[in-house]
Write an enzyme that holds these catalytic residues in place. Structure first.
Site, PDB file in Angstrom:
ATOM      1  CG  ASN A  26      -1.905   1.114   1.265  1.00  0.00           C
ATOM      2  OD1 ASN A  26      -1.627   2.201   0.799  1.00  0.00           O
ATOM      3  ND2 ASN A  26      -3.061   0.854   1.843  1.00  0.00           N
ATOM      4  CG  LEU A  27       2.508   2.177  -3.779  1.00  0.00           C
ATOM      5  CD1 LEU A  27       2.646   2.727  -5.188  1.00  0.00           C
ATOM      6  CD2 LEU A  27       3.775   1.470  -3.347  1.00  0.00           C
ATOM      7  CB  ALA A  28      -1.358   6.014   0.281  1.00  0.00           C
ATOM      8  CG  ASN A 111     -10.386  -4.461   3.143  1.00  0.00           C
ATOM      9  OD1 ASN A 111      -9.860  -3.376   3.370  1.00  0.00           O
ATOM     10  ND2 ASN A 111     -10.299  -5.040   1.957  1.00  0.00           N
ATOM     11  CG  HIS A 138      -2.252  -3.913  10.299  1.00  0.00           C
ATOM     12  ND1 HIS A 138      -1.481  -4.437   9.299  1.00  0.00           N
ATOM     13  CD2 HIS A 138      -3.073  -3.003   9.704  1.00  0.00           C
ATOM     14  CE1 HIS A 138      -1.811  -3.869   8.151  1.00  0.00           C
ATOM     15  NE2 HIS A 138      -2.778  -3.004   8.366  1.00  0.00           N
ATOM     16  CD  GLU A 175      -6.489  -8.629   2.389  1.00  0.00           C
ATOM     17  OE1 GLU A 175      -6.740  -7.443   2.600  1.00  0.00           O
ATOM     18  OE2 GLU A 175      -5.687  -9.294   3.079  1.00  0.00           O
ATOM     19  NE  ARG A 211      -2.345  -6.377   0.957  1.00  0.00           N
ATOM     20  CZ  ARG A 211      -2.483  -5.266   1.656  1.00  0.00           C
ATOM     21  NH1 ARG A 211      -3.614  -5.039   2.307  1.00  0.00           N
ATOM     22  NH2 ARG A 211      -1.529  -4.367   1.708  1.00  0.00           N
ATOM     23  CG  HIS A 247      -7.570  -4.699  -1.396  1.00  0.00           C
ATOM     24  ND1 HIS A 247      -7.692  -3.802  -0.354  1.00  0.00           N
ATOM     25  CD2 HIS A 247      -7.176  -5.859  -0.832  1.00  0.00           C
ATOM     26  CE1 HIS A 247      -7.385  -4.386   0.778  1.00  0.00           C
ATOM     27  NE2 HIS A 247      -7.063  -5.640   0.513  1.00  0.00           N
ATOM     28  CG  ASP A 249     -11.224  -1.897  -3.525  1.00  0.00           C
ATOM     29  OD1 ASP A 249      -9.977  -1.815  -3.466  1.00  0.00           O
ATOM     30  OD2 ASP A 249     -11.943  -1.840  -2.514  1.00  0.00           O
ATOM     31  CG  ASN A 362      -3.295   4.983   7.211  1.00  0.00           C
ATOM     32  OD1 ASN A 362      -2.150   4.624   6.965  1.00  0.00           O
ATOM     33  ND2 ASN A 362      -3.796   4.982   8.429  1.00  0.00           N
ATOM     34  CB  CYS A 368     -11.200   1.695   1.210  1.00  0.00           C
ATOM     35  SG  CYS A 368      -9.956   0.933   0.159  1.00  0.00           S
TER      36      CYS A 368
END
Length: 440
Positions: A26-28, A111, A138, A175, A211, A247, A249, A362, A368
């Site tokens: 997740n680059l952000a 998710n 997490h 996911e 994932r 993902h 989406d 994030n 999402c």
């Protein structure tokens, strides 16, 4: 054919929202690791997005934040004593584990589960399977509390089938709705369910993790009693995953008869579209809208979250509306594409931009933040009414958020034992407002 509508259940962003940078691929999330977050602003932004849809005439639900920190995780890792002692020791000895225990990532309700409406299922019930989210530590601890929440909302077993998560093994990595699209002629009619996976069971990949497994998707389809002839399994392009589409989406969204996707979304686009058309024959005629790589590089699509938008049948409008993040408007290639798209005569007639920057930083856009659940009027009436929103309830929730959430939080602040107490007080107030005190 029964009358049904798409109900959006948005995740309410929790008071421990922070930029911990825990999500590989997740680059952000990685880019903003360690920055100050604003949990109060984040939750208020999410609630304003919900208010926008309520005002437009949509049925809008909400999912409360999960209990944080997750003391079960910390105790299972050997920490003991009082809550304050557990937090103090974890902060010194295992700060990454403490970040995982405080994760507010359940806010991304896409998710939370995979959903099949009653029009598609063999037993005529609406089915929801909680996700195991086993790829990321997490997130892997969320499903017991998520399942409890879903059971509290969809408790009528005659109308709803709530399934626990799949086994927490790499072969069953799941996911949820972020890798699932339901297509149909109208919401109340039978449709086609498209499951998108990144790898086969037992297959290892190099680079960013894939994932979702095909085995997980197939297992959910079986549990939901889906007809094989109207169910499609398609592989996500490895190039998209490596570019940061953790993902499906992030590169694809669909509703009704429209599939809006990037050219690099699927490993075999031609075969995927052909399979959807076969599965939907006699039910609807697919309207694909593909965004070419030459017009919008996949990197821009991911940075702007063009596809992590809500594609909606807006009341009173004859073409679909794309509810996109402000970042889509601020990215030149995606803004230009959207302008050309709506100027044409395709199925998407308007783009509306919303501010969810705290979530975006994030790695989660408007899509999402919500779990789509197609429901009949009878199913809506049978669900727990406390989580169905009107403007007065949104006002009440915003008041709680304004009183109980911090306006700044860094990962280092997770070591403060007072935060745990604040999170508990905030969640209990929110649950009481939603008439979900049984989850306390």
């Amino acid at each position: 054919m029964s009358t049904a509508r798409e109900v959006n259940f948005d995740g309410l962003i929790g008071p421990s929202h922070n930029y911990g940078g825990m999500s590989a691929g997740n680059l952000a999330s990685a880019k903003n690791e360690g920055d100050l977050s604003n949990p109060r602003e984040a939750a208020l932004q999410g609630l304003e997005k919900m208010r926008l849809l309520v005002r437009a005439g949509f049925t809008q639900g909400i999912l409360p934040p999960l209990p944080r920190p997750n003391f079960d995780l910390l105790v299972s890792a050997g920490f003991g004593g009082s809550d304050a002692e557990i937090i103090e020791a974890a902060a010194k000895q295992a700060p990454q584990l403490l970040k995982a225990a405080y994760s507010a990532s359940s806010m991304w309700a896409a998710n939370a589960a995979t959903v099949s409406p009653s029009a598609d299922t063999g037993d005529g019930r609406l089915h929801l399977t909680a996700t195991n989210l086993s790829t990321m530590l997490h997130r892997s601890t969320e499903h017991p509390d998520t399942t409890a929440t879903l059971l509290s909302i969809f408790e009528d077993e005659g109308r709803f089938g709530v399934h626990g998560a799949l086994p927490a093994h790499a072969d069953f990595a799941d996911e949820g709705a972020a890798n699932h699209v339901r297509l149909c002629g109208e919401h109340g009619g039978p449709g086609v369910e498209l499951f998108v996976y990144g790898r086969e069971a037992g297959e290892s990949t190099v680079g960013f993790p894939a994932r979702q497994t095909r085995l997980a998707s197939e297992s959910i389809a079986r549990a939901h009693h889906l007809a094989p002839d109207h169910t499609v399994f398609a592989r996500q392009a490895r190039a998209a995953i490596e570019a940061g589409a953790f993902h499906n989406d992030v590169v694809c969204v669909g509703t009704l008869d429209t599939l809006f996707f990037h050219e690099l979304a699927f490993e075999d686009t031609k075969a995927t579209l052909a399979a959807v058309r076969r599965a939907g024959e006699g039910r609807f005629e697919l309207k694909p809208v593909m965004v070419p790589q030459a017009e919008v590089p996949v990197e821009d699509a991911i940075t702007s979250y063009l596809f992590n938008s809500q594609l909606l049948q807006w009341p009173g409008e004859d073409r679909l509306v794309l509810l996109a993040p402000m970042e889509t408007q601020e990215t030149e290639s995606t803004r230009r594409f959207c302008e050309r798209m709506v100027a044409g005569n395709g199925p998407i007639g308007r783009v509306q931009y919303v501010d969810v920057r705290q979530s975006m930083r994030n790695g989660g856009g408007p899509a999402c933040l919500r779990l789509r659940v197609v429901m009949t009027d009878e199913e809506i009436s049978s669900a727990h009414q406390g989580v169905m929103l009107d403007e007065a309830k949104i006002d009440a929730l915003q008041d709680i958020v304004s009183r109980t959430y911090r306006d700044r939080l860094s990962p280092a602040d997770l070591a403060d034992p007072a935060l745990a107490s604040e999170c508990r007080i905030a969640r209990e107030a929110l649950l009481e407002a939603l008439d979900l005190s049984g989850l306390i």
